[in-house]
Write a protein that holds these residues in place. Structure first.
Motif, short mmCIF file in Angstrom:
data_model
loop_
_atom_site.label_atom_id
_atom_site.label_comp_id
_atom_site.label_asym_id
_atom_site.label_seq_id
_atom_site.Cartn_x
_atom_site.Cartn_y
_atom_site.Cartn_z
N VAL A 4 0.97 -1.17 0.09
CA VAL A 4 0.02 0.11 -0.09
C VAL A 4 1.04 1.25 0.11
O VAL A 4 1.84 1.26 0.87
CB VAL A 4 -1.02 -0.09 1.26
CG1 VAL A 4 -1.63 1.53 1.10
CG2 VAL A 4 -1.72 -1.14 1.26
N LEU A 5 0.76 2.14 -0.96
CA LEU A 5 1.59 3.44 -0.74
C LEU A 5 0.38 4.71 -1.11
O LEU A 5 -0.17 4.85 -2.28
CB LEU A 5 2.31 3.31 -1.94
CG LEU A 5 3.93 4.40 -2.10
CD1 LEU A 5 4.58 3.89 -3.08
CD2 LEU A 5 3.46 5.69 -2.07
N ARG A 6 0.31 5.55 -0.18
CA ARG A 6 -0.38 6.46 -0.18
C ARG A 6 -0.14 7.32 1.19
O ARG A 6 0.12 6.97 1.99
CB ARG A 6 -1.87 6.31 -0.38
CG ARG A 6 -2.49 5.74 0.81
CD ARG A 6 -4.04 5.68 0.72
NE ARG A 6 -4.82 5.15 1.78
CZ ARG A 6 -5.27 3.89 1.86
NH1 ARG A 6 -4.77 3.14 1.07
NH2 ARG A 6 -5.71 3.51 2.87
N PRO A 7 -0.34 8.83 0.94
CA PRO A 7 -0.21 9.48 2.28
C PRO A 7 -1.15 9.27 3.41
O PRO A 7 -2.41 9.08 3.06
CB PRO A 7 -0.44 10.85 1.60
CG PRO A 7 0.07 10.89 0.22
CD PRO A 7 -0.51 9.70 -0.41
N GLU A 145 4.28 10.62 4.13
CA GLU A 145 4.12 11.51 5.22
C GLU A 145 5.00 11.25 6.48
O GLU A 145 5.52 12.05 7.23
CB GLU A 145 2.83 11.95 5.82
CG GLU A 145 1.91 12.40 4.81
CD GLU A 145 0.29 12.44 5.27
OE1 GLU A 145 0.14 12.06 6.39
OE2 GLU A 145 -0.56 12.96 4.69
N LEU A 146 5.36 9.78 6.61
CA LEU A 146 6.17 9.56 7.62
C LEU A 146 7.65 9.80 7.58
O LEU A 146 8.39 9.92 8.33
CB LEU A 146 5.87 7.79 7.88
CG LEU A 146 5.03 7.21 8.35
CD1 LEU A 146 5.13 5.86 8.56
CD2 LEU A 146 4.38 7.91 9.48
N THR A 147 7.91 10.09 6.06
CA THR A 147 9.37 10.48 6.00
C THR A 147 9.40 12.02 5.73
O THR A 147 10.68 12.34 5.72
CB THR A 147 9.72 9.93 4.38
OG1 THR A 147 9.22 10.59 3.37
CG2 THR A 147 9.44 8.41 4.29
N LEU A 204 5.60 16.09 -1.00
CA LEU A 204 5.23 14.72 -0.73
C LEU A 204 5.33 13.61 -1.94
O LEU A 204 5.38 12.55 -1.95
CB LEU A 204 3.65 14.53 -0.34
CG LEU A 204 3.45 14.86 1.25
CD1 LEU A 204 1.90 14.80 1.52
CD2 LEU A 204 4.08 13.76 1.85
N ASP A 205 5.12 14.45 -3.14
CA ASP A 205 5.55 13.70 -4.53
C ASP A 205 6.73 13.17 -4.73
O ASP A 205 6.97 12.08 -4.88
CB ASP A 205 5.24 14.63 -5.71
CG ASP A 205 3.52 15.01 -5.93
OD1 ASP A 205 2.83 14.22 -5.31
OD2 ASP A 205 3.21 16.03 -6.63
N ALA A 206 7.79 13.99 -4.32
CA ALA A 206 9.32 13.68 -4.17
C ALA A 206 9.31 12.35 -3.18
O ALA A 206 9.99 11.41 -3.69
CB ALA A 206 10.07 14.57 -3.96
N ARG A 207 8.89 12.46 -2.16
CA ARG A 207 8.74 11.41 -1.01
C ARG A 207 8.37 10.32 -1.38
O ARG A 207 8.98 9.10 -1.24
CB ARG A 207 8.21 11.97 0.18
CG ARG A 207 8.92 13.20 0.95
CD ARG A 207 10.29 12.92 1.62
NE ARG A 207 11.01 13.96 2.35
CZ ARG A 207 11.96 13.94 3.11
NH1 ARG A 207 12.65 12.70 3.30
NH2 ARG A 207 12.58 15.00 3.37
#
Length: 346
Positions: A4-7, A145-147, A204-207
């Motif tokens: 799963v990958l999402r903010p 967001e965690l990063t 966030l896009d770059a992260r």
């Protein structure tokens, strides 16, 4: 494995992944620095959380793993959720290895170890690694967001750590066309993401792009075997206590320069992904920035330990495209110790 990958996924998706696995008493583990995030995940799990253990340490010392396994058993845990960087994921893998409990990984860095069945433990000054399907997470939840709290210098070293996985996957003896495609795309994604998040750390896009790259780079390593670069880093970390991602960042350009004459196809793929015909220098330049180490001397390795580390790395047999000799390993480590620009004819 499910990804799963999402903010926002750390708090919104983890409970669903735990429920999907049929778990009702999961132990949440993290390192001390990630305790606040791990607490938020534990709170989101509500009654499905059997406890929070925040004692993960770099290189997974055996005594730390023993303690975590004891905590999991005492809590009656039926699963584990590892929240954080490589130390937390590594501790979660150690618990899974010893207990068979299913693991859910929630990475906060870009190392990509969550995508591999590789485990590591450090004991008596040596780091042991192995492969076991039981340590491969059942679900991986990536939340950009965690990063956001990960400093830029640590973001860069973590990203280059992931890039190292893809590089060695490209010249591994058990590489395949599919794995090579994943590795090249992972390098391309990471090489695009790191300058962007360096310029705008809260992008966030770059992260998210960096997490995507980490996913692919880690998956490529998980399907192949490791060579000289990883062996050197395991010796430097397990025996001399050097920090994991920073060590990968310093050593990688020189390991690539050493292997380049024997791995032309891998170098071509890396060159396409990085947009260069000088891969070792491009990797070194990608890690250029404030706070990013350039040499093993900066990381605290004593010059007197360089030869001993090279000897240890050369004594054990492992696959590598170019024969690993004591002199060859020493040349790589001497160059990494000083941090001079890598020579293309190494």
């Amino acid at each position: 494995m499910r990804v799963v990958l999402r903010p926002g996924a750390a708090e919104t998706a983890v409970p669903g992944e735990v429920e999907r696995l049929g778990l009702r008493r999961v132990l949440v583990v993290s390192g001390p620095r990630g305790a606040r995030t791990a607490r938020a995940v534990a709170d989101a799990l509500g009654g499905d959380c059997a406890g929070l253990h925040t004692e993960a340490r770099m290189h997974v010392p055996a005594e730390v793993a023993d303690r975590a396994v004891a905590v999991a058993r005492a809590a009656g845990a039926d699963g584990c959720v590892a929240v954080g960087g490589g130390s937390a994921i590594g501790l979660g893998k150690a618990i899974a290895l010893r207990t068979g409990l299913p693991l859910v990984a929630v990475p906060s860095t870009y190392s990509g170890s969550e995508m591999t069945p590789v485990w590591g433990l450090t004991e008596h000054g040596a780091k042991r690694t192995g492969r076991d399907p039981s340590v491969l997470p059942r679900s991986v939840v990536y939340d950009p967001e965690l990063t956001l709290s990960l400093p830029v210098d640590l973001s860069v070293t973590s990203g280059v750590n992931a890039l190292a996985h893809a590089a060695e996957a490209l010249y591994a003896p058990d590489a395949s066309p599919l794995v090579s495609l994943m590795a090249e795309e992972g390098v391309r994604a990471m090489a695009d993401a790191l300058p962007a998040l360096t310029a705008a750390p809260r992008d966030l896009d770059a992260r998210g792009r960096a997490l995507y790259g980490a996913w692919l780079c880690g998956a490529a390593l998980g399907a192949t075997t490791m060579g000289l670069h990883h062996k050197l880093c395991h010796v430097l970390g397990g025996t001399y206590g050097l920090p994991h991602a920073e060590t990968h960042t310093v050593v990688l350009p020189y390991a690539l320069a050493y292997n380049a004459p024997a791995a032309p196809e891998a170098m071509a793929a890396l060159g396409r992904a990085l947009g260069t015909d000088d891969v070792p220098s491009a990797v070194r330049d990608l890690a250029d920035g404030p706070g990013v180490p350039r040499s093993l001397a900066e990381l605290g390795l004593a010059e007197a330990d360089v030869a001993a580390a090279a000897q240890v790395a050369a004594e054990q047999a492992y696959p590598n495209p170019r024969e690993v000799t004591a002199q060859g390993a020493l040349d790589v480590l001497r160059a990494a110790y000083t941090g001079d620009r890598p020579r293309r004819d190494s």
